[in-house]
Write a protein that holds these residues in place. Sequence first.
Motif, PDB file in Angstrom:
ATOM      1  N   GLN A  44       0.636  -1.100   0.546  1.00 41.66           N
ATOM      2  CA  GLN A  44      -0.097   0.131  -0.287  1.00 41.66           C
ATOM      3  C   GLN A  44       0.622   1.648   0.039  1.00 41.66           C
ATOM      4  N   VAL A  45       1.825   1.160   0.756  1.00 44.00           N
ATOM      5  CA  VAL A  45       2.871   2.521   0.702  1.00 44.00           C
ATOM      6  C   VAL A  45       3.708   2.615  -0.385  1.00 44.00           C
ATOM      7  N   MET A  46       4.074   1.681  -1.109  1.00 44.05           N
ATOM      8  CA  MET A  46       4.475   1.980  -2.773  1.00 44.05           C
ATOM      9  C   MET A  46       3.582   1.803  -3.540  1.00 44.05           C
ATOM     10  N   GLY A  47       2.130   1.164  -3.439  1.00 46.94           N
ATOM     11  CA  GLY A  47       1.338   1.529  -3.849  1.00 46.94           C
ATOM     12  C   GLY A  47       1.318   3.412  -4.509  1.00 46.94           C
ATOM     13  N   ARG A  48       0.992   4.393  -3.768  1.00 47.45           N
ATOM     14  CA  ARG A  48       1.257   5.099  -3.226  1.00 47.45           C
ATOM     15  C   ARG A  48       1.938   6.448  -3.523  1.00 47.45           C
ATOM     16  N   GLN A  49       3.305   5.853  -3.358  1.00 46.69           N
ATOM     17  CA  GLN A  49       4.604   6.220  -3.580  1.00 46.69           C
ATOM     18  C   GLN A  49       4.490   5.924  -5.346  1.00 46.69           C
ATOM     19  N   LEU A  50       4.670   4.813  -5.858  1.00 47.49           N
ATOM     20  CA  LEU A  50       3.922   5.102  -7.309  1.00 47.49           C
ATOM     21  C   LEU A  50       2.935   5.197  -8.302  1.00 47.49           C
ATOM     22  N   ARG A  51       2.061   5.195  -7.566  1.00 46.62           N
ATOM     23  CA  ARG A  51       1.177   5.563  -7.671  1.00 46.62           C
ATOM     24  C   ARG A  51      -0.130   4.559  -8.893  1.00 46.62           C
ATOM     25  N   LEU A  52       0.076   3.672  -8.058  1.00 43.97           N
ATOM     26  CA  LEU A  52      -0.178   2.434  -8.691  1.00 43.97           C
ATOM     27  C   LEU A  52      -1.203   1.495  -8.016  1.00 43.97           C
ATOM     28  N   PRO A  53      -2.367   1.130  -8.860  1.00 45.99           N
ATOM     29  CA  PRO A  53      -3.494   0.708  -7.315  1.00 45.99           C
ATOM     30  C   PRO A  53      -2.701  -0.987  -7.414  1.00 45.99           C
ATOM     31  N   VAL A  54      -2.952  -1.600  -5.707  1.00 50.03           N
ATOM     32  CA  VAL A  54      -3.510  -2.273  -5.607  1.00 50.03           C
ATOM     33  C   VAL A  54      -3.833  -3.538  -5.358  1.00 50.03           C
ATOM     34  N   GLN A  55      -3.893  -4.523  -5.246  1.00 56.31           N
ATOM     35  CA  GLN A  55      -4.849  -5.206  -5.135  1.00 56.31           C
ATOM     36  C   GLN A  55      -4.466  -6.797  -5.420  1.00 56.31           C
ATOM     37  N   LYS A  56      -4.921  -7.188  -4.216  1.00 61.24           N
ATOM     38  CA  LYS A  56      -5.159  -8.555  -3.774  1.00 61.24           C
ATOM     39  C   LYS A  56      -5.336  -9.489  -4.990  1.00 61.24           C
ATOM     40  N   LEU A  57      -4.483 -10.690  -5.182  1.00 65.18           N
ATOM     41  CA  LEU A  57      -4.964 -10.919  -6.427  1.00 65.18           C
ATOM     42  C   LEU A  57      -4.338 -12.714  -6.373  1.00 65.18           C
ATOM     43  N   LEU A  58      -4.014 -12.834  -5.282  1.00 68.17           N
ATOM     44  CA  LEU A  58      -3.879 -14.499  -4.339  1.00 68.17           C
ATOM     45  C   LEU A  58      -4.359 -14.891  -3.329  1.00 68.17           C
ATOM     46  N   ILE A  59      -4.507 -15.612  -3.226  1.00 73.10           N
ATOM     47  CA  ILE A  59      -5.357 -15.865  -1.716  1.00 73.10           C
ATOM     48  C   ILE A  59      -4.674 -17.348  -1.354  1.00 73.10           C
ATOM     49  N   ARG A  60      -4.114 -17.228  -0.311  1.00 73.30           N
ATOM     50  CA  ARG A  60      -3.418 -18.307   0.647  1.00 73.30           C
ATOM     51  C   ARG A  60      -4.431 -19.349   1.050  1.00 73.30           C
ATOM     52  N   ARG A  61      -4.943 -20.604   0.498  1.00 73.16           N
ATOM     53  CA  ARG A  61      -5.462 -21.624   1.043  1.00 73.16           C
ATOM     54  C   ARG A  61      -4.998 -22.807   2.269  1.00 73.16           C
ATOM     55  N   ARG A  62      -3.824 -22.482   2.225  1.00 72.65           N
ATOM     56  CA  ARG A  62      -3.467 -23.301   3.234  1.00 72.65           C
ATOM     57  C   ARG A  62      -2.508 -22.321   4.304  1.00 72.65           C
ATOM     58  N   GLU A  63      -2.735 -22.762   5.560  1.00 74.54           N
ATOM     59  CA  GLU A  63      -1.745 -22.653   6.813  1.00 74.54           C
ATOM     60  C   GLU A  63      -0.374 -22.959   6.618  1.00 74.54           C
ATOM     61  N   THR A  64       0.526 -22.445   7.108  1.00 80.37           N
ATOM     62  CA  THR A  64       1.914 -23.511   6.385  1.00 80.37           C
ATOM     63  C   THR A  64       2.594 -22.815   7.989  1.00 80.37           C
ATOM     64  N   SER A  65       3.427 -23.082   8.650  1.00 86.24           N
ATOM     65  CA  SER A  65       3.608 -22.270  10.142  1.00 86.24           C
ATOM     66  C   SER A  65       5.176 -22.134   9.616  1.00 86.24           C
ATOM     67  N   SER A  66       5.868 -20.953  10.318  1.00 82.35           N
ATOM     68  CA  SER A  66       6.997 -20.572   9.834  1.00 82.35           C
ATOM     69  C   SER A  66       8.016 -21.381   9.500  1.00 82.35           C
ATOM     70  N   GLN A  67       8.663 -20.675   8.564  1.00 85.30           N
ATOM     71  CA  GLN A  67       9.298 -21.018   6.591  1.00 85.30           C
ATOM     72  C   GLN A  67      11.014 -21.110   7.255  1.00 85.30           C
ATOM     73  N   SER A  68      10.804 -19.941   8.107  1.00 84.67           N
ATOM     74  CA  SER A  68      12.604 -19.704   8.755  1.00 84.67           C
ATOM     75  C   SER A  68      13.532 -20.478   9.145  1.00 84.67           C
ATOM     76  N   GLN A  69      12.915 -21.319   9.870  1.00 85.68           N
ATOM     77  CA  GLN A  69      13.631 -22.891  10.431  1.00 85.68           C
ATOM     78  C   GLN A  69      13.806 -23.845   9.637  1.00 85.68           C
ATOM     79  N   ARG A  70      12.425 -23.940   8.294  1.00 85.89           N
ATOM     80  CA  ARG A  70      13.546 -25.183   7.579  1.00 85.89           C
ATOM     81  C   ARG A  70      13.841 -25.027   6.714  1.00 85.89           C
ATOM     82  N   SER A  71      14.531 -25.960   6.329  1.00 88.67           N
ATOM     83  CA  SER A  71      15.257 -25.911   5.061  1.00 88.67           C
ATOM     84  C   SER A  71      14.804 -25.544   3.077  1.00 88.67           C
ATOM     85  N   ARG A  72      15.246 -25.393   2.665  1.00 94.84           N
ATOM     86  CA  ARG A  72      15.126 -25.423   1.491  1.00 94.84           C
ATOM     87  C   ARG A  72      13.610 -26.275   0.656  1.00 94.84           C
TER      88      ARG A  72
END
Length: 241
Positions: A151-179
């Motif tokens: 939203q901040v970037m949209g105001r700075q760059l004068r571009l619309p912000v749209q929610k194009l994607l839906i996260r249909r499955r919850e996942t736990s934190s990725q920070s401690q996982r391997s690739r």
Amino acid sequence: MRRWWSTLFPLSKPCWFCSTPIRSLPFACIWKQICFTCQEHFMRINGSVCQKCGRPMVEEENPACLDCSQIDSSTFTPNRSVVLYQGQAKKIIQIFKYRGQERLAVPLGRWMAEVCFQYYRSVPFSLITYVPLHENRLKQRGFNQAELLAQVMGRQLRLPVQKLLIRRRETSSQSQRSRKERLQALQHAFILNEEFDSTWLSRQCVLLVDDVYTTGSTLRECVKPLSEIGVKQVYTITFAR
């Protein structure tokens, strides 16, 4: 007269990330609105970078870093980031996401917009989207940090912000996982928002926003449903890399 004087000699205001007073012009870049102490703890990404993931590289190296050269190039979209994910950057991201400091979206998002203009100046973006949170995580946190940055970037760059994607499955934190574990957890986690016409969307040039780039698996999984409907131009940007 007072407005003219304040423009030439701006009053002190706090650094965006601490209470240190600094003097800067109203329209100065974010770097000049940060105190010297905080500047020393941010590792800005400048100069030569991997043309795929945006990792810093020395000039003599190949266009792609070692990690990117080992992954199917068809799954990549160009990514650029502002700073390395260490030191002050890691601390700021954690405060932003987990301590409810939503105000930090303003300097981070504006900084990302500056870098976007630097690297993607010639790209004809038509809209901005962001990595979605699952509804359960959104309820817990109260906000989606990627959406706030977008939203901040949209105001700075004068571009619309749209929610194009839906996260249909919850996942736990990725920070401690391997690739490998990240890839398995994220497979088919994102789908296209049915509110958007796929024919119209396939003609758009999309900028995808997230806060941190680690292995890039989250961003690549987000790009997949867009690619499946024929979107040819998707670029990504994160605050930290």
